[in-house]
Structure formats: structure tokens, C-alpha cells
Design a protein around this motif. Sequence first.
Motif: not given
Length: 282
Positions: A74-90, A92-99
Motif C-alpha cells: 500500500k505505502i509503496i503504491n502510494a509512493f509511486y503515485k507521487g513519483y509519477e509527477i516528481a521532477n526527475k532532475d533530483f 537525492v530522492i526520499c521516501k518519508f513517513d507522515a509522522d
Amino acid sequence: MKFCIIIPAHNEEDSIGLTLDSLVKQSLLPQEIIVVNDNSTDKTKEIVEGFQQQYNFIKLVNNTSSNLHLPGTKIINAFYKGYEIANKDFDVICKFDADLIFPLNYLEQLAFHFKKDETIGMVAGYCYIEKNNQWILENLTRDDHIRGALKAYTKSCFQAIGKLKKSMGWDTTDELLAKFYNYKILLDKSLHVKHLKPTGISYNKSAKHLQGEAMYKMRYGFLLTLLTAFKMGLKKKSFTYFYNFIIGYIKAFLNKPEQLVSQEQGKFIRNLRWKGIKEKLF
């Protein structure tokens, strides 16, 4: 360095504001923060929208998914929803929790380590939880493992490991594959991150079966899985946890789901794990 931060969030109205507040005050600001509102029924969306109005580097993605809490998928599926619109010119990429509440020099310190040694692929601090009005080190933290709550990867490492796996065990597989591709993993003891919700409090029986399934998918083999389950069962003082772990592995062995690593990578992982066990024993 340019940081892209993706935060999956499901019903996090009590904490997402604190997490974002600690990130927008960083001494090194991120290039963008993408919050994926994953089927929340509380005020998560409204809180993020409030930050959007103040900071143009914050983006919001609304995602519809199941309310069932399944660690990994569930959480990685959600991560990829964000990755789809991310600016790929990064950089470092971070996957952080919301707490999480980050120290204000957190990103700057990560950048320092990444710049200092290009062979470092992942860096993080340590999670602390509140107990008896004091912040103490969360007992699940090890010196050789970065928690799934606060992953940060260089772009080259992220691409080399095939990005993140949509499965329980993703946050161990990523590190093992990083080592397979000769990247170093670093934990900085000076970085204390406040973790507002202790790990695993919402896991159910079916989710715990996924621990054993993950061992199969990472090609640990039965003996290594048995030792891991025994150690974790002792740590949690729970025979039920040990039992569910083993049942999960056996079910996977019989059903044969797709594995997360190749045979070559699996052999490397087993050798690495046995080496670690021998070093601890002798």
C-alpha cells in the motif's frame, strides 16, 4: 544537492502538519515535497493544502486505494503515485513517513555525507519515540539498517536497485541490493528524528504473515528465515509472532509468488547474512 521528498499519508491529520513544518524549516530546503493523500477520511488533505498556499515547492496528490493496512504494498503504491509527477532532475530522492519530526539540519547533513563519499547510496538518522515524557531510541533501530520511515537514496543508487519493490520487505531488499551494487549505507547518530507513531502498532495477523513471505521473496532460504523469526519472536516476546512469520514463509514456498531478487542476488544476500551471523557469534 536537490532533494525530492515523497510522503505517503493515510489519515495523518495529527502528525502531517508537524512533519511538513519540520521540512519547510530545513537549513537546506528540498527541491520539492510531494504528499500523496492516500484515501484519507480525515483532514490530511486540508492540512497539506494549507501548506501549499505558503510554499510553492509542496505538491499534493490525491489517491484512492483500499483502507486495508498492508505494510509494503500500500505505502509503496502510494509512493509511486507521487513519483509519477516528481521532477526527475533530483540528486537525492526520499521516501518519508507522515509522522516524523526532523531536526532542522537533517537534509543539510544528508547532503554533507553524500557529497563527502560518492559510494554512499543511502543515509539516515535514528528514530526516537516518546516514553514517559522522554524521547528514547526506538528499540527496532539497528546500526546496519535504515528504517523504512526515513529512506533517502542518491539517484544512481535508486536506479541501480530497480527503485522500490511493491512488497513487504522492500525496506530490507533496497539495502541488500544497494550492497550488491557496491553502495555504502550510513546512519548518522547525531540526527535524532522524532517518530510519533511506533512501528507496527496497526499491523494485523495477515500483515505479520507477510514478514515470512518477504523472506521467501528475498531468497533467504528456510534456515535463515527460521533464525530471523526466532530472533524477532524473542525480541517481541511473542511466540505468535514467530509462528505467523514461519507460516508466512511456508505459504509463500507453496504458492511461489514472484521473488524480489535474482538468483545471483539471492546468493549474495544469503552469504551476506551468514557472514553477519558468524561475526556476531565469533
